[in-house]
Design a protein around this motif. Structure first.
Motif, mmCIF file in Angstrom:
data_model
loop_
_atom_site.group_PDB
_atom_site.id
_atom_site.type_symbol
_atom_site.label_atom_id
_atom_site.label_comp_id
_atom_site.label_asym_id
_atom_site.label_seq_id
_atom_site.Cartn_x
_atom_site.Cartn_y
_atom_site.Cartn_z
ATOM 1 N N LYS A 141 3.324 4.794 -61.636
ATOM 2 C CA LYS A 141 4.682 5.317 -61.500
ATOM 3 C C LYS A 141 5.620 4.256 -60.918
ATOM 4 O O LYS A 141 6.766 4.080 -61.376
ATOM 5 C CB LYS A 141 4.665 6.542 -60.590
ATOM 6 N N ALA A 142 5.119 3.496 -59.919
ATOM 7 C CA ALA A 142 5.934 2.461 -59.296
ATOM 8 C C ALA A 142 6.234 1.340 -60.282
ATOM 9 O O ALA A 142 7.365 0.833 -60.386
ATOM 10 C CB ALA A 142 5.236 1.919 -58.054
ATOM 11 N N SER A 191 8.768 2.456 -62.923
ATOM 12 C CA SER A 191 10.121 2.480 -62.374
ATOM 13 C C SER A 191 10.715 1.072 -62.296
ATOM 14 O O SER A 191 11.882 0.839 -62.661
ATOM 15 C CB SER A 191 10.104 3.135 -60.991
ATOM 16 N N ALA A 227 13.971 -0.438 -64.487
ATOM 17 C CA ALA A 227 15.121 -1.054 -63.835
ATOM 18 C C ALA A 227 15.373 -2.458 -64.375
ATOM 19 O O ALA A 227 16.506 -2.874 -64.632
ATOM 20 C CB ALA A 227 14.911 -1.086 -62.327
#
Length: 380
Positions: free
Chosen positions: A356-357, A360, A364
């Motif tokens: 998930k990190a 993300s 970005a």
């Protein structure tokens, strides 16, 4: 006193006409006995009126009429005739006689006849003078209209012509018309050397005309450059200066900006007819137009330099932007590749929190890359 030439061989008649009638009435009377003497005297000093007897010895009064006309003497002629000479009188009138005095006549009749003819002469002189005055007034008005037309043309040239050489040519041409001059030129100050250089000219001799872009020594311009006042010269005073080799009258008008002389306009007439105050005023107005054109030119050059500097700054800014964009994109590419590789699991298994990190961070970085690609520098 109006002068009368009496052509009469009979002393009794001449005495009555001259001494008894005309001289007491204020006329100056010269008496000659025959037509030949009358022609010689009239040629030497034309009288206001000729009185001649039809019965002259030798040449007749009719011959006298023809002789005076052929010699360019146009004084009116009154004939003295007796009854029975009607045919000769008619011929005399056909030849141009102005009036007739029937003899014998009393002194009052003589004065009345002379007054009548001379009144017509005075009227004719008055009409001629009036015609001459009207002609002079008309010529003066025509000159003023021509000067104003030239001034309007110069004003239009100042606001419409951007070519410096063409504009200065128009200004000098207009000044020649306004001032009624034969030669003219324009000197502009070189800001570096503080000397006045020949910018343009009209009708200068070859030796002077070839000095375009160089100083022109006329002997008078430095005086006006120092004083800042217009100078009009003609005749003997002008002979002290080199300018006298070009003509007999000159006008040197300063071109000023804020009371600083930045140029000189010089006009020369070949004749010694001096420039007048009205012409000086008009020429100073032409010099003001020249001053406006020079100021406009300087402002135009400043605007051009500023515009060029702005274009140069924009190019530099765009180049810097492209350089930064390339550097940022390169760094983003370096980040996106390992993130994508890690998300595939090829570098090792990921737990849910790690995936998930990474997802993300990858999203970005992708968004930042798109923003960099979409933004372009000005002018691209």
């Amino acid at each position: 006193m109006e002068r009368i030439l009496l052509v009469e061989g009979d002393p009794n008649i001449s005495d009555l006409i001259a001494r008894q009638a005309l001289q007491p009435s204020g006329y100056q009377v010269d008496i000659v006995p025959d037509a030949g003497s009358a022609i010689r005297k009239a040629i030497q000093d034309p009288p206001d009126l000729v009185i001649a007897n039809l019965n002259l010895p030798g040449l007749s009064a009719k011959d006298l009429l023809v002789g005076l006309t052929s010699q360019g003497v146009h004084s009116p002629l009154m004939i003295i005739a007796e009854k029975g000479q009607e045919q000769d009188v008619i011929q005399a009138f056909r030849l141009g006689a102005a009036d007739i005095l029937l003899w014998p006549a009393r002194d009052a009749e003589v004065v009345s006849a002379v007054d009548r003819v001379l009144a017509q002469v005075r009227d004719a002189h008055a009409r001629r003078r009036l015609d001459e005055e009207l002609k002079a007034v008309n010529e003066n008005l025509q000159q003023k209209v021509g000067a104003l037309t030239s001034m309007i043309a110069i004003g239009k040239a100042v606001v419409s012509i951007t070519d410096r050489r063409v504009l200065f040519d128009r200004i000098v041409e207009g000044a020649l018309k306004v001032g009624g001059a034969d030669l003219g030129w324009l000197l502009l100050r070189d800001d570096r050397t503080k000397t006045y250089l020949l910018a343009t000219q009209r009708n200068l001799p070859d030796g002077w005309a070839k000095k375009i872009g160089q100083p022109l020594e006329d002997g008078v311009s430095p005086l006006v450059a120092n004083s800042g006042e217009s100078l009009l010269m003609s005749g003997a005073p002008l002979q002290k200066f080199q300018l006298a080799t070009l003509g007999g009258a000159a006008a040197v008008i300063p071109i000023k900006v804020s009371n600083e002389v930045i140029g000189l306009m010089v006009l020369v007439r070949k004749s010694q007819v001096a420039f007048g105050d009205m012409e000086k005023t008009l020429l100073e107005a032409v010099a003001d137009y020249a001053s406006i054109s020079l100021v406009n030119e300087r402002l135009f050059r400043v605007v051009e330099r500023n515009a060029e500097a702005a274009r140069t700054g924009e190019k530099q800014q765009n180049a810097l932007f492209r350089s930064l964009k390339q550097a940022v994109q390169k760094d983003l590419d370096g980040v996106l590749y390992p993130l994508g590789l890690m998300l595939t699991g090829k570098t090792g298994p990921l737990n849910a929190e790690q995936r998930k990190a990474l997802a993300s961070a990858n999203a970005a970085a992708q968004k930042l890359s798109e923003l960099v690609m979409d933004n372009k520098p000005g002018g691209d």
